[in-house]
Write an enzyme that holds these catalytic residues in place. Structure first.
Site, PDB file in Angstrom:
ATOM      1  N   GLY A 108      40.239  39.728  41.691  1.00  0.00           N
ATOM      2  CA  GLY A 108      40.311  40.471  42.949  1.00  0.00           C
ATOM      3  C   GLY A 108      40.494  41.968  42.742  1.00  0.00           C
ATOM      4  O   GLY A 108      40.155  42.763  43.621  1.00  0.00           O
ATOM      5  N   GLU A 111      37.085  43.259  42.147  1.00  0.00           N
ATOM      6  CA  GLU A 111      36.407  43.173  43.453  1.00  0.00           C
ATOM      7  C   GLU A 111      36.882  44.270  44.406  1.00  0.00           C
ATOM      8  O   GLU A 111      36.099  44.813  45.186  1.00  0.00           O
ATOM      9  CB  GLU A 111      36.656  41.781  44.059  1.00  0.00           C
ATOM     10  N   GLU A 131      37.803  34.365  36.836  1.00  0.00           N
ATOM     11  CA  GLU A 131      38.134  33.233  37.714  1.00  0.00           C
ATOM     12  C   GLU A 131      37.737  31.865  37.161  1.00  0.00           C
ATOM     13  O   GLU A 131      38.451  30.893  37.349  1.00  0.00           O
ATOM     14  CB  GLU A 131      37.475  33.425  39.103  1.00  0.00           C
TER      15      GLU A 131
HETATM   16  N1  CO8 Z   1      48.861  36.761  39.980  1.00  0.00           N
HETATM   17  C1  CO8 Z   1      50.210  36.647  39.979  1.00  0.00           C
HETATM   18  N2  CO8 Z   1      51.009  37.225  39.051  1.00  0.00           N
HETATM   19  C2  CO8 Z   1      50.423  37.971  38.108  1.00  0.00           C
HETATM   20  C3  CO8 Z   1      49.020  38.146  38.056  1.00  0.00           C
HETATM   21  C4  CO8 Z   1      48.229  37.504  39.056  1.00  0.00           C
HETATM   22  N3  CO8 Z   1      46.893  37.637  39.107  1.00  0.00           N
HETATM   23  N4  CO8 Z   1      48.723  38.921  36.984  1.00  0.00           N
HETATM   24  C5  CO8 Z   1      49.905  39.218  36.409  1.00  0.00           C
HETATM   25  N5  CO8 Z   1      50.929  38.652  37.077  1.00  0.00           N
HETATM   26  C6  CO8 Z   1      52.349  38.735  36.773  1.00  0.00           C
HETATM   27  C7  CO8 Z   1      52.753  37.817  35.615  1.00  0.00           C
HETATM   28  O1  CO8 Z   1      52.935  36.509  36.072  1.00  0.00           O
HETATM   29  C8  CO8 Z   1      54.020  38.475  35.127  1.00  0.00           C
HETATM   30  O2  CO8 Z   1      55.064  38.121  35.987  1.00  0.00           O
HETATM   31  P1  CO8 Z   1      56.518  37.707  35.374  1.00  0.00           P
HETATM   32  O3  CO8 Z   1      56.991  38.970  34.696  1.00  0.00           O
HETATM   33  O4  CO8 Z   1      57.316  37.347  36.580  1.00  0.00           O
HETATM   34  O5  CO8 Z   1      56.266  36.604  34.420  1.00  0.00           O
HETATM   35  C9  CO8 Z   1      53.740  39.961  35.351  1.00  0.00           C
HETATM   36  O6  CO8 Z   1      52.683  40.034  36.305  1.00  0.00           O
HETATM   37  C10 CO8 Z   1      53.300  40.662  34.082  1.00  0.00           C
HETATM   38  O7  CO8 Z   1      52.169  39.973  33.567  1.00  0.00           O
HETATM   39  P2  CO8 Z   1      52.063  39.454  32.050  1.00  0.00           P
HETATM   40  O8  CO8 Z   1      53.426  39.185  31.498  1.00  0.00           O
HETATM   41  O9  CO8 Z   1      51.092  38.326  32.013  1.00  0.00           O
HETATM   42  O10 CO8 Z   1      51.477  40.761  31.345  1.00  0.00           O
HETATM   43  P3  CO8 Z   1      50.575  40.795  30.035  1.00  0.00           P
HETATM   44  O11 CO8 Z   1      50.482  42.234  29.654  1.00  0.00           O
HETATM   45  O12 CO8 Z   1      51.068  39.855  29.016  1.00  0.00           O
HETATM   46  O13 CO8 Z   1      49.136  40.292  30.506  1.00  0.00           O
HETATM   47  C11 CO8 Z   1      47.200  40.170  31.960  1.00  0.00           C
HETATM   48  C12 CO8 Z   1      48.389  41.031  31.421  1.00  0.00           C
HETATM   49  C13 CO8 Z   1      46.210  39.919  30.818  1.00  0.00           C
HETATM   50  C14 CO8 Z   1      46.538  40.968  33.064  1.00  0.00           C
HETATM   51  C15 CO8 Z   1      47.754  38.838  32.501  1.00  0.00           C
HETATM   52  O14 CO8 Z   1      48.841  39.090  33.369  1.00  0.00           O
HETATM   53  C16 CO8 Z   1      46.750  38.035  33.238  1.00  0.00           C
HETATM   54  O15 CO8 Z   1      45.906  37.410  32.617  1.00  0.00           O
HETATM   55  N6  CO8 Z   1      46.812  38.017  34.601  1.00  0.00           N
HETATM   56  C17 CO8 Z   1      45.939  37.247  35.419  1.00  0.00           C
HETATM   57  C18 CO8 Z   1      44.571  37.899  35.502  1.00  0.00           C
HETATM   58  C19 CO8 Z   1      43.609  37.047  36.313  1.00  0.00           C
HETATM   59  O16 CO8 Z   1      43.258  35.949  35.929  1.00  0.00           O
HETATM   60  N7  CO8 Z   1      43.183  37.573  37.471  1.00  0.00           N
HETATM   61  C20 CO8 Z   1      42.285  36.878  38.344  1.00  0.00           C
HETATM   62  C21 CO8 Z   1      43.059  36.107  39.355  1.00  0.00           C
HETATM   63  S1  CO8 Z   1      42.020  35.093  40.363  1.00  0.00           S
HETATM   64  C22 CO8 Z   1      41.357  36.173  41.503  1.00  0.00           C
HETATM   65  O17 CO8 Z   1      41.616  37.344  41.506  1.00  0.00           O
HETATM   66  C23 CO8 Z   1      40.442  35.563  42.500  1.00  0.00           C
HETATM   67  C24 CO8 Z   1      40.173  36.504  43.677  1.00  0.00           C
HETATM   68  C25 CO8 Z   1      39.589  35.753  44.812  1.00  0.00           C
HETATM   69  C26 CO8 Z   1      40.586  34.908  45.522  1.00  0.00           C
HETATM   70  C27 CO8 Z   1      39.973  34.148  46.616  1.00  0.00           C
HETATM   71  C28 CO8 Z   1      41.014  33.374  47.391  1.00  0.00           C
HETATM   72  C29 CO8 Z   1      40.782  31.950  47.488  1.00  0.00           C
END
Ligand code: CO8
Length: 258
Positions: A108, A111, A131
């Protein structure tokens, strides 16, 4: 309103997604706050808008996965529709929008950047549509806007593989217009926004509308759309002043949006 910050200075609005502890992930609160900020922008009518993410690390790391994890089909559809409506309102703002992508722009987040007119990136930025690795498709317009921006082949590669790309690669495929050192990104975005803000606002808005409408149609209709917007500029005082200044070999007075 805390999850989205809004600032207006010198006719340029800056919108900051502000959930740095969750890497600015988009949950329902962020979408609602962003929608409210769009109302404010429509009423304030800045001449350009910059959109960025709070903190050093992330633009927006996607939709909030913990909020989505247990959604039913119906809830997922509602969430996607809500997000798409906000992104479409952002895209349809009459003034230019610049995404200053300061870090992760995933799912997102990518996007959201694609819903802006122009993308500038920090050298640390990372782009991707991961995704399929979560068992879903992009849901906030990625399948549509990424293909329109970088072409179908590259969009399919990014979306099917879920691979991320760095800022240089994003620049080489036209996903971003320019890459800056992280500490220079906001100054560069502000300079571009201020430059746009100094031009004749009705002409800038007309150009944005002509590109946006024309790209969705055939070339002859598109040229017709351009002609209509071009002609509309001749109703403005800014056109009279801009052209008179050229003819009289002087600088135009600041454009008044009249
Ligand atoms: N959602 C919720 N929490 C998140 C997200 C996310 N997308 N990304 C990061 N966070 C949170 C982590 O859970 C963490 O929280 P906590 O400290 O409480 O554990 C905090 O942010 C820090 O993140 P990390 O510890 O993971 O940090 P890193 O430096 O180790 O990693 C990354 C960074 C690589 C960005 C990693 O956080 C990651 O892979 N995040 C997810 C990325 C992802 O997959 N994004 C796509 C999500 S799906 C989407 O966007 C679909 C859109 C359309 C939706 C349609 C609706 C139906």
């Amino acid at each position: 309103m805390t999850t989205v910050l809004y600032d207006l200075a010198d006719m340029v609005a800056t919108v900051t997604i502000n959930r740095p502890d969750a890497l600015n992930a988009l949950n329902s609160d962020v979408l609602a706050d962003l929608d409210a900020v769009l109302d404010r922008i429509r009423s304030d009518q800045p001449r350009a808008v910059i959109l960025t993410g709070a903190g050093e690390k992330s633009f927006v790391a996607g939709a909030d996965i913990s909020e989505m994890a247990s959604m039913t089909v119906r809830e997922a559809q509602r969430f996607s529709q809500a997000g798409n409506a906000v992104f479409r309102r952002l895209e349809a703002l009459p003034m230019p929008t610049i995404a200053a992508v300061n870090g992760f722009a995933l799912g997102g987040g990518c996007e959201l950047a694609l819903s802006c007119d122009i993308r500038l990136a920090s050298a640390k930025a990372v782009f991707g549509q991961p995704e399929v690795g979560l068992g879903i498709t992009p849901g906030f317009g990625g399948t549509q806007r990424l293909a329109r921006t970088v072409g179908i082949g590259l969009a399919k590669e990014m979306i099917f593989s879920g691979r991320t790309i760095d800022a240089e690669r994003a620049w080489s495929i036209g996903l971003v217009n320019a890459v800056y050192e992280p500490e220079e990104l906001m100054a560069a975005a502000t300079k571009l926004a201020s430059g746009i803000a100094s031009k004749a606002p009705a002409a800038v808005r007309a150009a944005k509308a002509a590109i946006g409408l024309g790209i969705q149609t055939d070339i002859d209709s598109g040229i017709g759309i351009e002609a209509t917007y071009f002609a509309s500029c001749f109703e403005t005082e800014d056109q009279t002043e801009g052209m008179a200044a050229f003819v009289e070999k002087r600088k135009p007075a600041p454009f008044q949006d009249k």
